[in-house]
Scaffold this motif. Structure first.
Motif, PDB file in Angstrom:
ATOM      1  N   THR A  10      -8.552   3.764   0.340  1.00 39.20           N
ATOM      2  CA  THR A  10      -7.944   3.598  -0.822  1.00 39.20           C
ATOM      3  C   THR A  10      -8.459   1.998  -1.366  1.00 39.20           C
ATOM      4  O   THR A  10      -8.652   1.962  -2.504  1.00 39.20           O
ATOM      5  N   TYR A  69     -11.699   2.215  -2.878  1.00 41.00           N
ATOM      6  CA  TYR A  69     -11.896   3.099  -4.093  1.00 41.00           C
ATOM      7  C   TYR A  69     -11.122   2.113  -5.076  1.00 41.00           C
ATOM      8  O   TYR A  69     -11.670   1.992  -6.159  1.00 41.00           O
ATOM      9  N   TYR A  70      -9.951   1.378  -4.970  1.00 38.87           N
ATOM     10  CA  TYR A  70      -9.484   0.424  -5.678  1.00 38.87           C
ATOM     11  C   TYR A  70     -10.642  -0.483  -6.141  1.00 38.87           C
ATOM     12  O   TYR A  70     -10.651  -0.983  -7.386  1.00 38.87           O
ATOM     13  N   GLU A  71     -11.394  -1.038  -5.186  1.00 41.04           N
ATOM     14  CA  GLU A  71     -12.420  -2.084  -5.426  1.00 41.04           C
ATOM     15  C   GLU A  71     -13.542  -1.632  -6.275  1.00 41.04           C
ATOM     16  O   GLU A  71     -13.824  -2.274  -7.482  1.00 41.04           O
ATOM     17  N   LEU A 102      -9.645  -2.034  -9.873  1.00 42.85           N
ATOM     18  CA  LEU A 102      -8.265  -2.742  -9.580  1.00 42.85           C
ATOM     19  C   LEU A 102      -7.996  -4.051  -8.943  1.00 42.85           C
ATOM     20  O   LEU A 102      -7.049  -4.945  -9.231  1.00 42.85           O
ATOM     21  N   LEU A 115      -1.697  -4.972  -5.469  1.00 44.68           N
ATOM     22  CA  LEU A 115      -1.286  -3.831  -4.349  1.00 44.68           C
ATOM     23  C   LEU A 115       0.047  -3.284  -4.798  1.00 44.68           C
ATOM     24  O   LEU A 115       0.186  -2.039  -4.791  1.00 44.68           O
ATOM     25  N   ILE A 168       0.502  -1.917  -7.882  1.00 44.04           N
ATOM     26  CA  ILE A 168      -0.177  -0.797  -8.173  1.00 44.04           C
ATOM     27  C   ILE A 168       0.624   0.312  -7.738  1.00 44.04           C
ATOM     28  O   ILE A 168       0.999   1.393  -8.265  1.00 44.04           O
ATOM     29  N   LEU A 188      -3.873   5.594 -12.817  1.00 37.84           N
ATOM     30  CA  LEU A 188      -4.750   4.393 -12.231  1.00 37.84           C
ATOM     31  C   LEU A 188      -5.377   3.849 -13.499  1.00 37.84           C
ATOM     32  O   LEU A 188      -5.674   2.417 -13.473  1.00 37.84           O
TER      33      LEU A 188
END
Length: 129
Positions: free
Chosen positions: A16, A19-21, A25, A46, A49, A59
C-alpha cells in the motif's frame, strides 16, 4: 523512518505504501543507498488518507486535498466543490440503499406469508395422515 517502521506505525502494508508513493499521495526522500526515508508528516498524511477513505473519499479526491494542503494554496471554491460532490454521492447512495431496503422488506413480508401458508398446509397434511 524507513518503510518497515512506517508500516508498523501506520498499519498500512508495504504494498500500500509503495502504491501511495506511485500515485503521489506520499513522497519519501531517498538515501544514497536508495532506501526510502519517511518523515513524521508522511505518518500524518497516512492517518488523513485512512480517515478520508473511511468517510468514502476516493484516492483521487484525497490526492486533490493533500496537494492543496501541501501547496498551502487551498482553493476554498474547489474545496466546496469536492465536498458538494461527496455529499451528492452520499445522498445518491442513501437513496439507493433506501430503495433496496424497501424492496427487501416487501420480499421478507411475502416470504413470511408464504412460510406461514406452508406450515399451515403441512399441519393439515400431518393431521390427515
Amino acid at each position: 523512518m524507513r518503510i518497515g517502521e512506517l508500516e508498523t506505525r501506520s498499519g498500512a502494508s508495504r504494498h500500500t505504501l509503495r502504491y501511495y508513493e506511485k500515485i503521489g499521495l506520499i513522497s519519501p526522500s531517498r538515501r544514497t543507498n536508495n532506501y526510502r526515508v519517511y518523515t513524521a508528516q508522511t505518518l500524518q498524511d497516512l492517518e488523513f488518507i485512512q480517515h478520508a477513505q473511511g468517510m468514502g473519499f476516493s484516492l483521487g479526491e484525497i490526492g486533490e486535498i493533500l496537494s492543496a494542503r501541501r501547496s498551502k494554496a487551498i482553493d476554498c471554491a474547489a474545496g466546496v466543490a469536492i465536498i458538494s460532490r461527496k455529499m451528492a454521492d452520499i445522498e445518491s447512495k442513501m437513496s439507493r440503499l433506501k430503495s433496496i431496503h424497501e424492496y427487501l422488506n416487501k420480499e421478507r413480508a411475502t416470504l413470511s406469508a408464504s412460510a406461514a401458508r406452508q406450515l399451515e398446509l403441512q399441519a393439515k397434511h400431518n393431521l390427515s395422515e
